[in-house]
Design a protein around this motif. Structure first.
Motif, short mmCIF file in Angstrom:
data_model
loop_
_atom_site.label_atom_id
_atom_site.label_comp_id
_atom_site.label_asym_id
_atom_site.label_seq_id
_atom_site.Cartn_x
_atom_site.Cartn_y
_atom_site.Cartn_z
N ILE A 5 0.84 -1.20 0.00
CA ILE A 5 0.00 0.00 0.00
C ILE A 5 0.88 1.25 0.00
O ILE A 5 0.62 2.21 -0.74
N TYR A 6 1.94 1.22 0.80
CA TYR A 6 2.87 2.36 0.85
C TYR A 6 3.49 2.61 -0.52
O TYR A 6 3.56 3.76 -0.98
N LYS A 7 3.97 1.56 -1.17
CA LYS A 7 4.62 1.72 -2.47
C LYS A 7 3.66 2.31 -3.51
O LYS A 7 4.05 3.17 -4.30
N ALA A 8 2.42 1.85 -3.49
CA ALA A 8 1.42 2.39 -4.42
C ALA A 8 1.16 3.87 -4.12
O ALA A 8 1.08 4.70 -5.04
N ARG A 9 1.03 4.21 -2.85
CA ARG A 9 0.78 5.60 -2.45
C ARG A 9 1.98 6.48 -2.80
O ARG A 9 1.83 7.60 -3.32
N LYS A 10 3.19 5.99 -2.53
CA LYS A 10 4.42 6.73 -2.84
C LYS A 10 4.52 6.99 -4.34
O LYS A 10 4.87 8.10 -4.76
N SER A 11 4.19 5.99 -5.12
CA SER A 11 4.22 6.13 -6.58
C SER A 11 3.23 7.21 -7.03
O SER A 11 3.56 8.05 -7.87
N ALA A 15 3.78 14.89 -7.95
CA ALA A 15 4.86 15.88 -7.85
C ALA A 15 5.51 16.13 -9.21
O ALA A 15 5.83 17.27 -9.54
N ASP A 16 5.67 15.08 -10.00
CA ASP A 16 6.23 15.23 -11.35
C ASP A 16 5.31 16.07 -12.23
O ASP A 16 5.78 16.92 -13.00
#
Length: 157
Positions: free
Chosen positions: A138-144, A150-151
């Motif tokens: 879940i963290y990795k998906a949210r971070k992505s 941001a990009d």
């Protein structure tokens, strides 16, 4: 309600944040230790540990939710298989040894205490690994998602 201006300069603000952080972790681990001590001495019913358990769970859920929403995992640890496995084994070992000692103290049966250790070690290890794996996903998906946002904002400027 109007927000009042802070009386602190930047250095004092940083020191206050550090004090608050340390206070939070003292409270968090104090509650966890309090629960374990009460379990060890046989006062593990909800009437004894209910208040501490509810507060500890509420703080844990808030901390997990806030960190994941903001794309934060840990200062030093990476959310990967190896880290999840090591942390799961450490938690399983801690809980297994704790319940081995409690079981042996209460019943003085070495075989039963080893069985208690095995059951707790396997249960906690598997559940902790599963939860860490789920939340790191879940963290990795949210971070992505946060990185993409941001990009996009950087591209628009």
């Amino acid at each position: 309600m109007k927000k009042s201006k802070s009386n602190l300069d930047e250095m004092q603000e940083q020191k206050l944040l550090k004090i608050e952080k340390n206070s939070f972790w003292i409270l968090f681990w104090g509650l966890a230790i309090s629960i374990y001590v009460q379990l060890a001495i046989g006062h593990g019913g909800f009437e004894y540990i209910g208040g501490e358990a509810v507060i500890l769970i509420a703080v844990s859920v808030y901390l997990l939710d806030a960190c994941i929403k903001n794309g934060i995992w840990d200062r030093k640890l990476k959310p990967n298989f190896k880290t999840n496995l090591i942390l799961s084994l450490a938690a399983a070992l801690f809980v297994g040894i704790f319940w081995f000692i409690v079981s042996y103290y209460r019943y003085h049966a070495l075989a039963g205490s080893f069985a208690t250790f095995a059951v707790m070690f396997i249960s906690v290890g598997v559940l902790t690994f599963a939860m860490l794996s789920i939340f790191s996903g879940i963290y990795k998906a949210r971070k992505s998602k946060l990185d993409e946002k941001a990009d996009e904002e950087e591209f628009e400027e």
